[in-house]
Design a protein around this motif. Structure first.
Motif, PDB file in Angstrom:
ATOM      1  N   PRO A 233       0.792  -1.234   0.000  1.00  0.00           N
ATOM      2  CA  PRO A 233       0.000   0.000   0.000  1.00  0.00           C
ATOM      3  C   PRO A 233       0.818   1.275   0.000  1.00  0.00           C
ATOM      4  N   ASN A 234       1.999   1.230   0.610  1.00  0.00           N
ATOM      5  CA  ASN A 234       2.850   2.425   0.668  1.00  0.00           C
ATOM      6  C   ASN A 234       4.139   2.256  -0.119  1.00  0.00           C
ATOM      7  N   GLY A 235       4.094   1.333  -1.077  1.00  0.00           N
ATOM      8  CA  GLY A 235       5.248   1.125  -1.927  1.00  0.00           C
ATOM      9  C   GLY A 235       6.446   0.564  -1.184  1.00  0.00           C
ATOM     10  N   SER A 236       7.604   0.727  -1.796  1.00  0.00           N
ATOM     11  CA  SER A 236       8.832   0.182  -1.207  1.00  0.00           C
ATOM     12  C   SER A 236       9.195   0.857   0.103  1.00  0.00           C
ATOM     13  N   GLU A 237       8.815   2.138   0.264  1.00  0.00           N
ATOM     14  CA  GLU A 237       9.126   2.846   1.507  1.00  0.00           C
ATOM     15  C   GLU A 237       8.416   2.201   2.693  1.00  0.00           C
ATOM     16  N   GLY A 238       7.162   1.818   2.483  1.00  0.00           N
ATOM     17  CA  GLY A 238       6.417   1.148   3.547  1.00  0.00           C
ATOM     18  C   GLY A 238       7.024  -0.195   3.892  1.00  0.00           C
ATOM     19  N   LEU A 239       7.484  -0.918   2.861  1.00  0.00           N
ATOM     20  CA  LEU A 239       8.120  -2.216   3.098  1.00  0.00           C
ATOM     21  C   LEU A 239       9.407  -2.046   3.900  1.00  0.00           C
ATOM     22  N   VAL A 240      10.151  -0.977   3.592  1.00  0.00           N
ATOM     23  CA  VAL A 240      11.400  -0.712   4.322  1.00  0.00           C
ATOM     24  C   VAL A 240      11.107  -0.461   5.806  1.00  0.00           C
ATOM     25  N   ILE A 241      10.070   0.347   6.081  1.00  0.00           N
ATOM     26  CA  ILE A 241       9.700   0.619   7.477  1.00  0.00           C
ATOM     27  C   ILE A 241       9.306  -0.678   8.184  1.00  0.00           C
ATOM     28  N   GLY A 242       8.537  -1.522   7.492  1.00  0.00           N
ATOM     29  CA  GLY A 242       8.149  -2.813   8.061  1.00  0.00           C
ATOM     30  C   GLY A 242       9.348  -3.710   8.301  1.00  0.00           C
ATOM     31  N   LEU A 243      10.309  -3.666   7.379  1.00  0.00           N
ATOM     32  CA  LEU A 243      11.515  -4.480   7.525  1.00  0.00           C
ATOM     33  C   LEU A 243      12.316  -4.053   8.743  1.00  0.00           C
ATOM     34  N   LEU A 244      12.482  -2.742   8.911  1.00  0.00           N
ATOM     35  CA  LEU A 244      13.239  -2.246  10.065  1.00  0.00           C
ATOM     36  C   LEU A 244      12.526  -2.588  11.371  1.00  0.00           C
ATOM     37  N   ALA A 245      11.189  -2.468  11.385  1.00  0.00           N
ATOM     38  CA  ALA A 245      10.427  -2.817  12.590  1.00  0.00           C
ATOM     39  C   ALA A 245      10.585  -4.293  12.918  1.00  0.00           C
ATOM     40  N   SER A 246      10.600  -5.136  11.896  1.00  0.00           N
ATOM     41  CA  SER A 246      10.706  -6.580  12.131  1.00  0.00           C
ATOM     42  C   SER A 246      12.094  -6.967  12.631  1.00  0.00           C
ATOM     43  N   VAL A 247      13.124  -6.282  12.132  1.00  0.00           N
ATOM     44  CA  VAL A 247      14.492  -6.582  12.587  1.00  0.00           C
ATOM     45  C   VAL A 247      14.609  -6.372  14.089  1.00  0.00           C
TER      46      VAL A 247
END
Length: 462
Positions: A204-218
């Motif tokens: 929904p928020n493109g690659s930027e949203g995925l990056v935020i999700g990735l950092l949160a998951s790490v």
């Protein structure tokens, strides 16, 4: 001590020779390993990741989960060969040099102590929600006293607390997964299967949203290292570490990736409840199970208290190990009753100071402290990977029988993991919020590394 020291000359007493007791039984270690995967970050912090990444949060948790599996395998290899209460800090000293052990150890100590305070605040907020009018600071103080006393008494107390905390967390999340799968398949009475209706907007928020999700998951995966610290005080340190590490893969896949898949299938990713109530509570409310949301709040409270207990334990043992290797105030290394009690008290006091700062200086000092520890876990992972690259060659050459656990496809996957960590640093530098954390953690790491190197040179000249 030179980084060329042979493996026969350990930077710290072996687990068998340490004055710490071996009060943790295999059942304690197994449940610590199992429950350690299910942290407060999963229950509390995953909501923001889902709101940013949408259904692609499953991809984010899968990618970061694969990285964590590699890190745990590397750490397991070294900890099975040389069990130590200093874990990765002792391994870094052995492989790279005293300055590396100093830097990794003290930065992780600050991280754990600060986390104790944050978890105490989170737990107090839940309790005051049930008992309005009661002071948050009073609950934080109560929790601090309980877990400080438990850790002062004997290591088996820490083990028993974690055993039952972990059992409740594992039972709760397993039940959640079962209910979720039944609801997804339309088998759960009173619910209709959502099918793929909530998955249509995958990014929904493109690659930027995925990056935020990735950092949160790490950062949600932080805390897995505690089992290798605890192994040094178990009845069979080598086999304890080996068993815990070998089961890491299915635990991460089931509890983290599986629950994210269930949540984004059952609940619209943009539902306000995902952030406000937490993703697990929102999913259970969606199923219409009476009282399930409040029950999950109890589980979140247990997760926070469990993390407090584990972090007081872990920070005290890291501090003890550093002092044993001549890298800290000698008072922290005093052991009585098989417990480094001064280290336990110091770690608890530092945690409580963080709580005081959150009330006293909520707009400057406290945020600065949080930013300073924001990327410490990544710094620790880099030390683990570099240490494993160097130590593996020495172990194969000098003591191959100690390779009870072996890193997969060495050295290729170790380099892959290092590349992944470098990529995460680059992603953090691109995000305004995480950029501050990256620079603050980098500054603290450089200060500690300079101090550790100066200490190493001074000791070499002495």
């Amino acid at each position: 001590m030179s980084s060329r020291t042979t493996l026969d000359t350990a930077p710290e007493k072996s687990a068998a020779d340490t004055p710490l007791t071996h009060g943790l039984k295999q059942r304690h270690l197994s449940m610590i390993a199992l429950g350690g995967v299910i942290g407060a970050g999963l229950f509390v912090g995953s909501g923001a990741g889902i709101a940013a990444a949408g259904p692609s949060i499953v991809v984010a948790y899968t990618v970061s989960g694969l990285l964590v599996m590699l890190v745990m395998r590397m750490l397991g290899e070294m900890s099975a060969a040389y069990p130590s209460s200093g874990s990765f800090s002792a391994h870094a000293e052995r492989a790279i040099g005293p300055w590396a052990g100093f830097t990794a150890g003290w930065s992780f100590w600050v991280l754990l102590c600060t986390a104790v305070g944050l978890e105490g605040i989170g737990a107090a907020k839940i309790v005051t929600g049930w008992l309005p009018g009661t002071p948050e600071w009073g609950w934080v103080a109560l929790f601090m006293v309980v877990f400080c006393v438990a850790n002062l008494a004997a290591v088996k107390n820490f083990g028993e607390f974690e055993f039952w905390f972990a059992a409740l967390k594992v039972g709760a999340i397993s039940l959640f997964l079962v209910l979720g799968v039944l609801a997804m398949t339309g088998v759960l009475p009173g619910t209709d299967s959502p099918g793929a209706s909530n998955l249509h907007d995958f990014l929904p928020n493109g690659s930027e949203g995925l990056v935020i999700g990735l950092l949160a998951s790490v950062f949600a995966y932080g805390g897995l290292e505690t089992v290798t610290i605890a192994a040094a005080e178990s009845e069979d340190p080598v086999q304890g570490v080996a068993r815990a590490v070998r089961t890491a893969m299915w635990r991460i896949a089931l509890f983290y990736i599986g629950s994210m898949a269930v949540i984004v299938t059952l609940v619209p990713w943009d539902s306000k409840e995902v952030v406000e109530k937490g993703p697990y509570v929102a999913a259970l409310d969606q199923l219409g199970i009476p009282g399930a949301g409040q029950l999950m709040n109890v589980v979140v409270l247990v997760a926070l208290l469990s993390a407090m207990n584990a972090n007081i334990y872990g920070s005290s043992r890291i501090a003890y190990s550093l002092v044993e290797r001549g890298q800290g105030p000698k008072a922290l290394g005093r052991v009585s009753g098989g417990v480094p009690r001064i280290a336990v008290l110091a770690s608890s006091v530092f945690g409580f100071v963080c709580v005081v700062l959150s009330y006293w200086r909520p707009n400057d000092v406290f945020p600065w402290l949080l930013n300073m520890i924001g990327a410490v876990i990544l710094v620790v992972w880099i030390f683990i990977a570099v240490s494993q690259l160097l130590l593996r060659r020495k172990i194969e050459r000098e003591a191959p029988e100690k390779l009870v656990v072996r890193m997969w496809a060495y050295p290729v996957l170790t380099w892959v993991a290092l590349a992944g960590m470098a990529a995460i640093f680059i992603l953090m530098a691109r995000q305004p919020d995480t950029r501050v954390q990256l620079y603050s953690t980098g500054a603290m790491t450089l200060v500690l590394a300079a101090g550790g190197y100066a200490w190493q040179r001074a000791r070499a000249r002495a």
